[in-house]
Design a protein around this motif. Sequence first.
Motif, short mmCIF file in Angstrom:
data_model
loop_
_atom_site.label_atom_id
_atom_site.label_comp_id
_atom_site.label_asym_id
_atom_site.label_seq_id
_atom_site.Cartn_x
_atom_site.Cartn_y
_atom_site.Cartn_z
N ALA A 274 0.84 -1.21 0.00
CA ALA A 274 0.00 0.00 0.00
C ALA A 274 0.87 1.26 0.00
O ALA A 274 0.60 2.22 -0.74
CB ALA A 274 -0.92 -0.01 1.22
N ALA A 275 1.94 1.23 0.84
CA ALA A 275 2.82 2.40 0.91
C ALA A 275 3.50 2.64 -0.44
O ALA A 275 3.58 3.79 -0.92
CB ALA A 275 3.86 2.19 2.00
N ALA A 276 3.99 1.54 -1.06
CA ALA A 276 4.66 1.68 -2.35
C ALA A 276 3.68 2.16 -3.42
O ALA A 276 4.03 2.98 -4.29
CB ALA A 276 5.28 0.35 -2.76
N ALA A 277 2.41 1.67 -3.36
CA ALA A 277 1.40 2.07 -4.35
C ALA A 277 1.08 3.56 -4.23
O ALA A 277 0.93 4.27 -5.23
CB ALA A 277 0.15 1.22 -4.18
N ILE A 278 0.96 4.04 -2.98
CA ILE A 278 0.65 5.47 -2.76
C ILE A 278 1.80 6.33 -3.29
O ILE A 278 1.58 7.36 -3.95
CB ILE A 278 0.40 5.72 -1.26
CG1 ILE A 278 -0.91 5.07 -0.84
CG2 ILE A 278 0.38 7.22 -0.95
CD1 ILE A 278 -1.16 5.06 0.66
N VAL A 279 3.04 5.90 -2.97
CA VAL A 279 4.20 6.65 -3.45
C VAL A 279 4.21 6.71 -4.98
O VAL A 279 4.46 7.76 -5.60
CB VAL A 279 5.51 6.01 -2.92
CG1 VAL A 279 6.73 6.60 -3.63
CG2 VAL A 279 5.63 6.22 -1.42
N SER A 280 3.90 5.55 -5.61
CA SER A 280 3.87 5.50 -7.07
C SER A 280 2.72 6.34 -7.63
O SER A 280 2.87 7.02 -8.65
CB SER A 280 3.74 4.05 -7.53
OG SER A 280 3.63 3.96 -8.94
N TRP A 285 9.46 10.05 -5.90
CA TRP A 285 10.70 9.29 -6.06
C TRP A 285 10.77 8.52 -7.39
O TRP A 285 11.61 7.65 -7.58
CB TRP A 285 10.89 8.28 -4.92
CG TRP A 285 11.00 8.92 -3.56
CD1 TRP A 285 11.42 10.17 -3.27
CD2 TRP A 285 10.67 8.31 -2.30
NE1 TRP A 285 11.38 10.42 -1.92
CE2 TRP A 285 10.92 9.27 -1.28
CE3 TRP A 285 10.17 7.06 -1.93
CZ2 TRP A 285 10.71 9.03 0.06
CZ3 TRP A 285 9.96 6.81 -0.60
CH2 TRP A 285 10.22 7.78 0.39
N GLY A 286 9.84 8.75 -8.28
CA GLY A 286 9.87 8.08 -9.58
C GLY A 286 9.61 6.59 -9.51
O GLY A 286 10.12 5.81 -10.35
#
Length: 589
Positions: A274-280, A285-286
């Motif tokens: 979930a954290a990686a999906a929100i960042v994406s 951070w690209g």
Amino acid sequence: MASSTERPLDHRYRDEHPVRTLAYLLRADRDRLVAAVGVFTVKHSPVWLLPLITASIIDTVVEHRPIGGIWLSTGAILLILLLNYPLHVLYVRLLYGSVRRMGTTLRSALCTRMQQLSIGYHSRVSAGVLQAKVVRDVETVEQMVQQTAETGLGATTVLVGGLVVIAVRTPEFVPVFLVVVPAAAFVVARLRSRLRTHNEHFRHEVETLSSRVSEMTRLIPVTRAHGLEGKALRRMDGTLHRLLASGMRLDLVNGRFGSLAWVVLNVIGVLVLAAAAIVSYYGVWGVTPGDVVMLSAFLTTLTTSTTTLVGLAPVITKGLESVRSVGEVLQAPELEDNEGKAELTSLRGSVTFRNVDYAYEDGGRPAVRDFDLCVAPGETIALVGASGAGKSTVLNLVIGFIRPTSGRLLLDGTDMSTLDLRTYRRFVSVVPQESVLFDGTIRENVAYGMDDADEETVRGALRDANAAEFVDRLPLGLDAVVGERGARLSGGQRQRLAIARALIRDPKVLILDEATSALDTRSEALVQQALARLLRGRTTFVVAHRLSTVRGADRIVVMEDGRIREIGTHEELLRRGGAYTALHSGQVA
């Protein structure tokens, strides 16, 4: 092989840490081991390359990159997968071959050491314990190295490879993984430690059941004879119910552990996803969609790898304990020292005791005291007396199993302590009370250690030992198998084979230790006839409780409390009316 390994291993096992000892044992194969690590890293690379290639394919699809990227990624991973088979075979040959050679070297060194250790050591340490060290402990060491290499290398390459890929693709997530992965592994390891306790308890219950079953089967004749079947079954039922309860507790804990570990790892995985999906999603951070999938996959593999490394601790601990167990034998100091001593090339058979004392290490009273005796070549000396008088100790001194605590023991005028006892024992034969036969043919047992003995020599020894008559009746004759400890022969037959083995060596010094005490009257008569032939022209020491068997000795030595009480022939001692007369009268009565 044994002779080439005994000294280095003896040295290395002196107060060495078991890890250094293992490194020393594997030193001869270090090049193969380095190659095995390299091969394993390549063959195991799909485990940590797959998330990276998956991310690349997803990014190609989502971002509509050139289609050639999919074929390139697919071709690369297929090539590595197909190479796994030949690389794995090569890895097994390199690693497992090295481990097996190490185990063989270790077993050879143990067997060599056991041959060197004193009889006192072997009388104190049970054969079962030594057998367990040679078989089970070495096997545990082999398994530890194999499992640690296989599982540990796999987990380590995944950890290193995964973290390197993350550092290259999404370096911002490296701190997250360095915190989350060890934390998740710690939680799983804590759960597993509780599981280990229950596993150990269940193993003890299984061992108890094994012991009870063995005991029950051994007691069946007694149980049946006294009508105690019900009691025996009730006792067994108690053990079975304890095993049932322990097994059910273990299953329940196993279930809880599996479920909790699954929940913990997946909850953390979902949170990271979930954290990686929100960042994406917000373009921070690209991070690409492929990176999201890659990070999620790596979390599971890296957490599993860390947990696996933690779980290796019991295997390593058990293996290192086995190294220490083996080291107890390899550094045992009780060696028979023959190094640099004079070799014996001939022996007339003169044996002289001069004020010999011998005390065992338990600190008690000396077993032999002030023992003075001169034995001429070819003379037969009988040692008689009550149990504990010191007779067997005198025999062990003559064989060289033990050395005098004080005084001197001379062979043909030469101090025995200056001689290489291995060369002396070529001139010695021993016929013990319980004949020692191995599970081989009659020919092999009689000619044991005499590789140049032809069939006629073996048959001649059997004839002189009154054994030819029963050997010729056997369907296979000399090639008949005697069974373990000679189980297929009677006591008298076993003893006559032991005499034949002594005869074929043509000894100068002969030791007879209660050679007829366990035989019936007919067997004893046959054995006595064979012994009469065996004694001719040989210096002989006889120990016997039955005084009827020592009447023909040149001299009879009556022992009491470690000392010589009387010496003389049978008739002389009877005329004196002393200790021998009392022993004789007791047996006649």
